[in-house]
Enzyme design. Structure first.
Site, PDB file in Angstrom:
ATOM      1  N   TYR A 142     -56.626   7.529  22.148  1.00 37.22           N
ATOM      2  CA  TYR A 142     -56.587   7.165  23.571  1.00 37.22           C
ATOM      3  C   TYR A 142     -57.847   7.590  24.308  1.00 37.22           C
ATOM      4  CZ  TYR A 142     -51.605   6.095  23.017  1.00 37.22           C
ATOM      5  OH  TYR A 142     -50.398   5.566  22.623  1.00 37.22           O
ATOM      6  N   LYS A 193     -50.311  10.199   9.086  1.00 37.65           N
ATOM      7  CA  LYS A 193     -50.374   8.969   8.257  1.00 37.65           C
ATOM      8  C   LYS A 193     -51.400   9.262   7.166  1.00 37.65           C
ATOM      9  CE  LYS A 193     -49.340   4.591   7.524  1.00 37.65           C
ATOM     10  NZ  LYS A 193     -48.046   4.222   6.929  1.00 37.65           N
ATOM     11  N   ASP A 225     -44.368   6.422   9.757  1.00 33.68           N
ATOM     12  CA  ASP A 225     -43.411   5.316   9.619  1.00 33.68           C
ATOM     13  C   ASP A 225     -42.051   5.852   9.171  1.00 33.68           C
ATOM     14  OD1 ASP A 225     -44.941   5.990   7.425  1.00 33.68           O
ATOM     15  OD2 ASP A 225     -45.014   3.984   6.566  1.00 33.68           O
ATOM     16  N   ASP A 249     -46.715   9.604  21.338  1.00 24.15           N
ATOM     17  CA  ASP A 249     -46.344   8.718  22.444  1.00 24.15           C
ATOM     18  C   ASP A 249     -45.165   7.839  22.016  1.00 24.15           C
ATOM     19  OD1 ASP A 249     -46.412   7.270  24.762  1.00 24.15           O
ATOM     20  OD2 ASP A 249     -48.285   6.223  24.330  1.00 24.15           O
ATOM     21  N   ASP A 253     -40.798   8.485  22.768  1.00 22.35           N
ATOM     22  CA  ASP A 253     -39.991   7.480  23.470  1.00 22.35           C
ATOM     23  C   ASP A 253     -38.762   7.109  22.647  1.00 22.35           C
ATOM     24  OD1 ASP A 253     -41.560   7.289  25.714  1.00 22.35           O
ATOM     25  OD2 ASP A 253     -41.605   5.093  25.679  1.00 22.35           O
TER      26      ASP A 253
END
Ligand code: NAD
Length: 360
Positions: A142, A193, A225, A249, A253
């Protein structure tokens, strides 16, 4: 003189409604333990842009700097969607995170027993859920450079985002993960990852190094994942999850929805000194703003986090959390968590009930 100075930045939309309730609850709970607060309000987001032409005026930053902690509402709304990046309301929260180096974003997902049927998952899968996502908040893809959209040829453009982490950046956030696990269930899942990204290979190596300082914490490594899948399949297996900015992020959620409503969950963004901004996970909810329909519990739970992490007052934090539980046990429900047979109330009535219990 008050014991603590709190900057209050209600922002836009329901941010203003829920922050008023959180402030009142904090004051009442503090009063019960002989702790006083001086609250000072300042503009942020779209309302700040309308008044001053900037989403985060210098006065607001200065107030935050002079405070022990910040109680933040939410910013944004369709009215300001057409503005440039630096004018948009969301810029306020991104700037605050960078200005105060709020690298640790803490997002708990807690299932209140009276709400177990409000989750979209089966009650048995989520009953007793109490997990904490620790997300890196000021680095990664980001913020990495280079970034941007460039013209390659007359009919082709190319977009670039850069994921970049240094060992100190990884070390400090992973350390927060371990420290939180030490205070809770002593289990830390580090999400990466590693099978694809060099960033993740470095992340995993640093996590293993930091683990040596926390021999009684069980560290596991989970691919992002798989983490997404496990959160839906068996969320009770998690205690603390630590991960980089973008993965955090998305996963936080997903974790928040396990509990039924985004209106229930608070968050904290902390720096190395323990200074923090405390805000609900949700946004400004333009669809219900100004109608006394917002659930104030996420903002109230953020106020509880403020007591726990900045003031180090677990007693006040627990009093606030217990007050929320009591209001729910009494059957009070805002529309987002309402089920047949329960008492439908608005933001103000829910806030006042929690305040009454928090004040003892
Ligand atoms: P949102 O969280 O505002 O709303 C999503 C849905 O959840 C809506 O249906 C809303 O009514 C409901 N909801 C949210 N909070 C609730 C509460 N406390 N009680 C009851 N229902 C609630 O997300 P969105 O619609 O994607 O975004 C709206 C605006 O908020 C946008 O401008 C967005 O940029 C902004 N936003 C700000 C923040 C922040 O300030 N940190 C975070 C997310 C979104």
């Amino acid at each position: 003189m008050a014991d603590y100075k709190i900057a209050v930045l209600p922002g836009d939309g329901i941010g203003q409604e829920v922050t008023a309730q959180a402030q009142a609850v904090l004051e009442a709970a503090g009063g019960r333990f002989g702790v006083s607060f001086e609250f000072s309000e300042a503009l942020a987001g779209g309302s700040a842009y309308d008044a001053t032409g900037e989403p985060l005026p210098a006065d607001t930053i200065n107030l935050c700097r002079a405070s022990d902690a910040v109680l933040f509402g939410a910013v944004g709304g369709p009215k300001w969607d057409g503005l440039s990046r630096a004018e948009r309301p969301e810029y306020a929260i991104l700037t605050l995170r960078q200005e105060f180096n709020l690298f640790a974003n803490l997002r708990p997902a807690v299932m209140f027993d009276p709400l177990v049927d409000a989750s979209s998952l089966k009650a048995d899968v989520v009953r007793g859920l109490d997990l904490l996502v620790v997300r890196e908040g000021v680095g990664g893809i980001y913020f990495g450079q280079p970034r941007g959209i460039e013209q390659v040829s007359a009919d082709e453009e190319r977009a670039i985002d850069t994921m970049v982490y240094s060992t100190p950046e990884i070390r400090r956030i992973v350390r927060v993960g371990f420290e939180m696990a030490a205070l809770r269930g002593k289990k830390l899942a580090s999400v990466d990852k590693e099978n694809v990204l060099d960033n993740s290979r470095l992340w995993r190596r640093v996590a293993e190094e930091v683990a040596k300082d926390f021999p009684d914490i069980a560290l596991s490594h989970v691919l992002v994942d798989n983490a997404a899948m496990q959160l839906i399949r068996d969320p009770l297996q998690f205690d603390v999850i630590v991960t980089e900015n973008m993965f955090g992020d998305i996963l936080s959620d997903a974790a928040s929805m396990l509990t039924g409503s985004i209106g229930m969950l608070g968050s904290a963004s902390l720096n190395e000194k323990g200074f923090g901004i405390y805000e609900p996970v949700h946004g400004t909810a333009p669809d219900i703003a100004g109608q006394d329909k917002a659930n104030p519990i996420a903002a109230i739970m953020s106020a509880a986090m403020l007591c726990r992490y900045t003031l180090k007052r677990t007693d006040i934090a627990e009093a606030i959390e217990a007050a929320v539980s009591k209001a729910l046990e009494e059957g009070l429900r805002t529309p987002d968590i309402h089920t047949p047979g329960m008492k439908l109330v608005g933001c103000v009535e829910m806030g006042e009930c929690v305040k009454r219990h928090a004040g003892g």
